[in-house]
Design a protein around this motif. Structure first.
Motif, PDB file in Angstrom:
ATOM      1  N   VAL A 182      27.810  93.899 -12.174  1.00 48.62           N
ATOM      2  CA  VAL A 182      28.741  93.335 -13.171  1.00 48.62           C
ATOM      3  C   VAL A 182      28.122  92.177 -13.938  1.00 48.62           C
ATOM      4  O   VAL A 182      28.681  91.738 -14.944  1.00 48.62           O
ATOM      5  CB  VAL A 182      30.079  92.875 -12.524  1.00 48.62           C
ATOM      6  N   ASP A 183      27.004  91.713 -13.466  1.00 51.23           N
ATOM      7  CA  ASP A 183      26.402  90.521 -14.080  1.00 51.23           C
ATOM      8  C   ASP A 183      26.068  90.746 -15.558  1.00 51.23           C
ATOM      9  O   ASP A 183      26.489  89.967 -16.415  1.00 51.23           O
ATOM     10  CB  ASP A 183      25.143  90.155 -13.292  1.00 51.23           C
ATOM     11  N   LEU A 230      29.145  91.160 -17.888  1.00 53.93           N
ATOM     12  CA  LEU A 230      29.887  89.901 -18.025  1.00 53.93           C
ATOM     13  C   LEU A 230      29.141  88.922 -18.925  1.00 53.93           C
ATOM     14  O   LEU A 230      29.750  88.194 -19.708  1.00 53.93           O
ATOM     15  CB  LEU A 230      30.142  89.273 -16.650  1.00 53.93           C
ATOM     16  N   GLN A 267      30.547  87.273 -22.264  1.00 55.36           N
ATOM     17  CA  GLN A 267      30.522  85.808 -22.456  1.00 55.36           C
ATOM     18  C   GLN A 267      29.858  85.445 -23.774  1.00 55.36           C
ATOM     19  O   GLN A 267      30.285  84.532 -24.467  1.00 55.36           O
ATOM     20  CB  GLN A 267      29.800  85.161 -21.286  1.00 55.36           C
ATOM     21  N   MET A 293      36.324  83.145 -21.762  1.00 54.75           N
ATOM     22  CA  MET A 293      36.212  83.847 -20.470  1.00 54.75           C
ATOM     23  C   MET A 293      37.485  83.689 -19.620  1.00 54.75           C
ATOM     24  O   MET A 293      37.847  84.597 -18.883  1.00 54.75           O
ATOM     25  CB  MET A 293      35.007  83.332 -19.665  1.00 54.75           C
ATOM     26  N   ALA A 294      38.138  82.533 -19.763  1.00 55.71           N
ATOM     27  CA  ALA A 294      39.376  82.317 -18.994  1.00 55.71           C
ATOM     28  C   ALA A 294      40.413  83.357 -19.402  1.00 55.71           C
ATOM     29  O   ALA A 294      41.051  84.015 -18.567  1.00 55.71           O
ATOM     30  CB  ALA A 294      39.904  80.914 -19.251  1.00 55.71           C
ATOM     31  N   THR A 295      40.541  83.532 -20.730  1.00 52.91           N
ATOM     32  CA  THR A 295      41.488  84.536 -21.244  1.00 52.91           C
ATOM     33  C   THR A 295      41.089  85.921 -20.743  1.00 52.91           C
ATOM     34  O   THR A 295      41.946  86.722 -20.347  1.00 52.91           O
ATOM     35  CB  THR A 295      41.460  84.529 -22.787  1.00 52.91           C
ATOM     36  N   PHE A 296      39.766  86.186 -20.773  1.00 54.20           N
ATOM     37  CA  PHE A 296      39.276  87.501 -20.354  1.00 54.20           C
ATOM     38  C   PHE A 296      39.675  87.806 -18.896  1.00 54.20           C
ATOM     39  O   PHE A 296      40.111  88.902 -18.579  1.00 54.20           O
ATOM     40  CB  PHE A 296      37.754  87.535 -20.520  1.00 54.20           C
ATOM     41  N   PHE A 297      39.504  86.796 -18.035  1.00 56.92           N
ATOM     42  CA  PHE A 297      39.825  87.023 -16.618  1.00 56.92           C
ATOM     43  C   PHE A 297      41.337  87.076 -16.361  1.00 56.92           C
ATOM     44  O   PHE A 297      41.791  87.746 -15.449  1.00 56.92           O
ATOM     45  CB  PHE A 297      39.194  85.936 -15.740  1.00 56.92           C
ATOM     46  N   LEU A 298      42.087  86.341 -17.177  1.00 59.95           N
ATOM     47  CA  LEU A 298      43.544  86.318 -16.962  1.00 59.95           C
ATOM     48  C   LEU A 298      44.257  87.534 -17.557  1.00 59.95           C
ATOM     49  O   LEU A 298      45.366  87.875 -17.170  1.00 59.95           O
ATOM     50  CB  LEU A 298      44.145  85.050 -17.576  1.00 59.95           C
ATOM     51  N   PRO A 318      44.046  90.927 -17.453  1.00 59.55           N
ATOM     52  CA  PRO A 318      44.633  92.019 -16.649  1.00 59.55           C
ATOM     53  C   PRO A 318      45.911  91.595 -15.934  1.00 59.55           C
ATOM     54  O   PRO A 318      46.903  92.320 -15.929  1.00 59.55           O
ATOM     55  CB  PRO A 318      43.542  92.342 -15.623  1.00 59.55           C
ATOM     56  N   ASN A 319      45.864  90.368 -15.392  1.00 60.67           N
ATOM     57  CA  ASN A 319      47.035  89.857 -14.682  1.00 60.67           C
ATOM     58  C   ASN A 319      48.228  89.685 -15.627  1.00 60.67           C
ATOM     59  O   ASN A 319      49.359  90.065 -15.316  1.00 60.67           O
ATOM     60  CB  ASN A 319      46.665  88.509 -14.039  1.00 60.67           C
TER      61      ASN A 319
END
Lengths: 342, 422
Positions: free
Chosen positions: A28-29, A32, A36, A44-49, A51-52
């Motif tokens: 995944v490196d 990602l 980025q 990146m914060a938006t990207f990780f949040l 799916p949730n």
């Protein structure tokens, strides 16, 4: 750039377990890093949040808005497009009351009976649940013999399905149940617990505490174990009495956990349904009819269902829950700030 | 590349085969009062052996699932392919018209025509299904308790008051907790309401306000609950219109007189056995007549089925004379099939009490009033029943007076009629 995974010297099981982790991280490196580069570090914060938030949006927010739309419609049809827009008529019907303290004076008398019952239930159940959970957690935090066993004993009911909980207690409390058998064996007069308004109400409070207390005890126990032991040692050296240590050390440091417990217990209490539905069915009469059962019966169980009225009642219940939660969080923050200033 | 193609082909074959399996599936939602689920399974196994292309899946569910969850599924355009339902008329818009699909529509009209209106929209000639059983509401007395108490079982023309008095006398003498019980059901309350002269249907075909006949019986009923003549347990044991039966109390010998219906016969025959003697008594009389209520459960095809032809084939099989006869004889149910009734039945039981009870219910069917025969096909029956149960149980629990309950029953029904847009 290589994945920054700390390497530990030595071989064995731990090293072997890290192999798939490293493989996944390596895989995944590259993607990602590409993301980025496109979004920037802030994105990146938006990207990780995302799916949730997507899951939350689909399964929580969307149903909420659909429910709100339903509350603005009338008729017995189930599909929203087939329903008639009636504006705030359903809310007006729920609030059409001469005297809110007397449900019989209201158009939707059952709704106000359910509101009154739920209010009493919440008041009693929340305070008793917190009290019992706290006391149990304090006891289980001591050096007891077979402490793990006792922790398991208190946690066990949490693992049971609410229907099973309801059935177990029904078998105990019904006319020819275990409790009456015991009383009869002792030469005492049996009682129809579930036909008595006060006893059946007390039973719903007691059973729900029995069923869920273990979970909250566990949260509080975790909080108690996180309190540094040296604080108590210092207090003891200063000659502080145990009661004072509880009020001055334990309770303030346990407050974040306690706040979480209060919020969770409160939400769960307002939403009480399954075990009560099995245990008393809302009876005798409507003495244990709580809001969620009213909503269920109005929307699904009665002949000629009224999904609009049920939706309006559930929106009102949601609003009350949000207000209560915000008040508690506000009080919690106020307490934290006060603590920080000291 | 070849590997990918092979995998895709396998996936496609897998999907096609699973779709093919679904294409032949017929799912039946079924609830049981007694052994009928087992009998039906046996009959369906035989059907599947004869028709290997049709896979019938029998979902045994509780009655409350049929009452509370099936309507929601139907409203959403889902549900099983076939369902066993008691609330037939009010949901008739969801039933499939089998007329063009069954092998011989004339056979259906001839044998099931009398109840066809109970399950089709007003004014249509649709064949929606057939009644798996005709039920007659009526009473059961624990004969052993009466004998031990030395109290004579009230006769054929005995009134509700006579039964209340006798049952109370027996209960006191034998130290039994409940003299009488009546299922927590609007249908069950309606028989005595009609016997007291009640009429639910207004001149416009919509629900009429409660009249004196119904009010008189309901007042007596709540009074009997209050003074302990009628079991309080059943009526106050839930809120809303939830159904509750008192069958277990009767089976356990805790109840002197139980007002329920013919569908309990197989249940009692199996569970009471030789523990005590019991008799079916028909319905007690009111000032107007001695009617009970008729009704029953119908097996209907659901119009949202993906396999209407297969559904019709299953329905044709289950409605055939031989199968109806066998089903009725093994389950001890009264059939609706005209031909089977005309030729007579040989109920498969060694229990003489059960046979006598079934005959008593056949006899009781002769006392049914015209209104009792009409109500199962009336669109608003269940609305009326629901309001009756909800409010009468509140009065029985002491939450409101009986007069307040009457006012609420009328307003609840009026609101439901208004909500439905009629």
């Amino acid at each position: 750039m290589k994945a920054n995974v700390p390497r530990r010297s030595g071989s064995g099981l731990g090293e072997a377990a890290m192999v798939p982790v490293r493989l996944v991280m390596g895989a995944v490196d590259a993607p990602l890093r590409w993301v980025q580069r496109r979004l920037g570090i802030g994105g990146m914060a938006t990207f990780f949040l995302l799916p949730n938030m997507l899951i939350f949006g689909i399964f929580v927010l969307l149903p909420f808005f659909i429910n709100f739309a339903y509350s603005m419609t009338g008729g017995t049809a189930l599909f929203l497009p087939d329903r008639t827009f009636v504006g705030t008529e359903q809310y007006a019907r729920l609030f059409d009351c001469v005297n809110y303290a007397d449900p019989n004076s209201c158009t939707e008398d059952t709704f106000w009976t359910a509101v009154g019952n739920t209010a009493w239930f919440v008041l009693l159940q929340v305070s008793l649940m917190i009290l019992f959970s706290l006391v149990t957690a304090l006891i289980l935090n001591r050096d007891l013999m077979a402490r793990s066993f006792w922790r398991a004993v208190f946690f066990f009911p949490v693992l049971l399905s609410p229907v099973v909980v309801g059935l177990i207690w029904k078998w105990i409390l019904q006319r020819q149940g275990l409790l009456n058998f015991g009383l009869y064996s002792l030469g005492l007069e049996p009682h129809t617990w579930l036909n008595d308004r006060n006893w059946s109400f007390a039973a719903t409070v007691g059973v729900s505490i029995w069923a869920h207390m273990g979970f909250y005890t566990l949260i509080l126990l975790a909080g108690l174990q996180a309190i540094p032991k040296d604080l108590y040692e210092a207090a003891e050296m200063d000659g502080t009495r145990p009661a004072r240590a509880f009020w001055r050390i334990t309770l303030p440091l346990l407050m974040p956990n306690l706040l979480v417990v209060v919020v969770l217990v409160l939400i769960r209490a307002v939403q009480i349904f399954d075990e009560v539905y099995v245990l008393t069915g809302g009876g005798p009469g409507t003495s244990t009819l709580y809001l969620t059962q009213y909503i269920y019966e109005t929307g699904f169980a009665t002949q000629l269902r009224n999904p609009g009225l049920a939706a309006a009642a559930s929106i009102l219940m949601g609003v009350v829950l949000v207000i209560l939660t915000l008040v508690q969080l506000g009080l919690g923050r106020k307490g934290e700030n006060k603590g920080a200033r000291k | 590349m070849t590997k990918t193609r092979t995998m895709l082909a396998a996936l496609a074959i897998g999907l096609m085969s699973s779709t093919a399996a679904v294409a032949g599936d017929v799912r039946i939602m079924w609830y049981s009062d007694g052994v009928e689920g087992e009998v039906l399974k046996d009959l369906l196994d035989r059907f599947m052996n004869e028709n290997p292309g049709i896979n019938v899946i029998l979902d045994n569910v509780s009655y409350s699932v049929v009452r509370e969850q099936l309507p929601v599924q139907l409203e959403a355009g889902n549900g099983p392919d076939i369902a066993r339902v008691t609330n037939l008329k009010a949901q008739s818009q969801h039933w499939l018209d089998l007329r063009p699909l069954v092998a011989d529509a004339a056979y259906w009209d001839e044998n099931f025509g009398e109840q066809a209106d109970w399950m089709r929209p007003d004014g249509s000639n649709q064949i929606s299904g057939f009644m798996t059983q005709i039920t007659i509401a009526g009473g059961f007395a624990n004969k052993t308790l009466f004998d031990q108490a030395g109290v004579a079982i009230p006769g054929k023309d005995a009134t509700w008051d006579d039964w209340a008095k006798a049952a109370k006398q027996v209960a006191e003498s034998q130290q039994v907790p409940f003299p009488m019980a009546l299922d927590r059901s609007g249908h069950r309350l309606s028989g005595p309401n009609l016997a007291y002269g009640g009429n639910y249907i207004g001149a416009d075909g919509k629900p009429a306000p409660l009249d004196d006949g119904s009010k008189n019986f309901l007042t007596s009923f709540v009074g009997w609950v209050a003074d302990g003549t009628m079991s309080k347990d059943v009526w106050v044991s839930a809120a809303g219109s939830t159904y509750r039966a008192a069958a277990d109390d009767f089976i356990n010998g805790q109840l002197v007189y139980y007002y329920s219906g013919s569908w309990q016969v197989p249940n009692f025959s199996t569970k009471i056995g030789t523990n005590f003697d019991w008799v079916a008594t028909g319905s007690p009389c009111g000032p107007t007549n001695c009617t009970g209520m008729t009704g029953g459960a119908g097996l209907v095809a659901v119009k949202y089925t993906k396999n209407p032809k297969e559904v019709a084939k299953v329905m044709d099989y289950l409605a055939s004379e031989a199968i109806v006869k066998e089903f009725s004889e093994r389950t001890l149910f009264l059939p609706a099939h005209k031909g089977v009734l005309a030729k007579g039945l040989d109920f498969k039981t060694d229990d003489a009490q059960a046979k006598t009870a079934l005959n008593a219910f056949v006899e009781a069917s002769k006392s049914l009033s015209d209104l009792a025969r009409k109500l199962p096909g009336w669109h608003w029956s269940d609305t009326f029943y629901g309001a009756l149960v909800t409010r009468v149980s509140q009065a029985a629990a002491g939450e409101m007076t009986i007069d307040e309950a009457f006012t609420r029953i009328d307003s609840d029904i009026a609101t439901k009629v208004k909500d439905s847009g009629n």
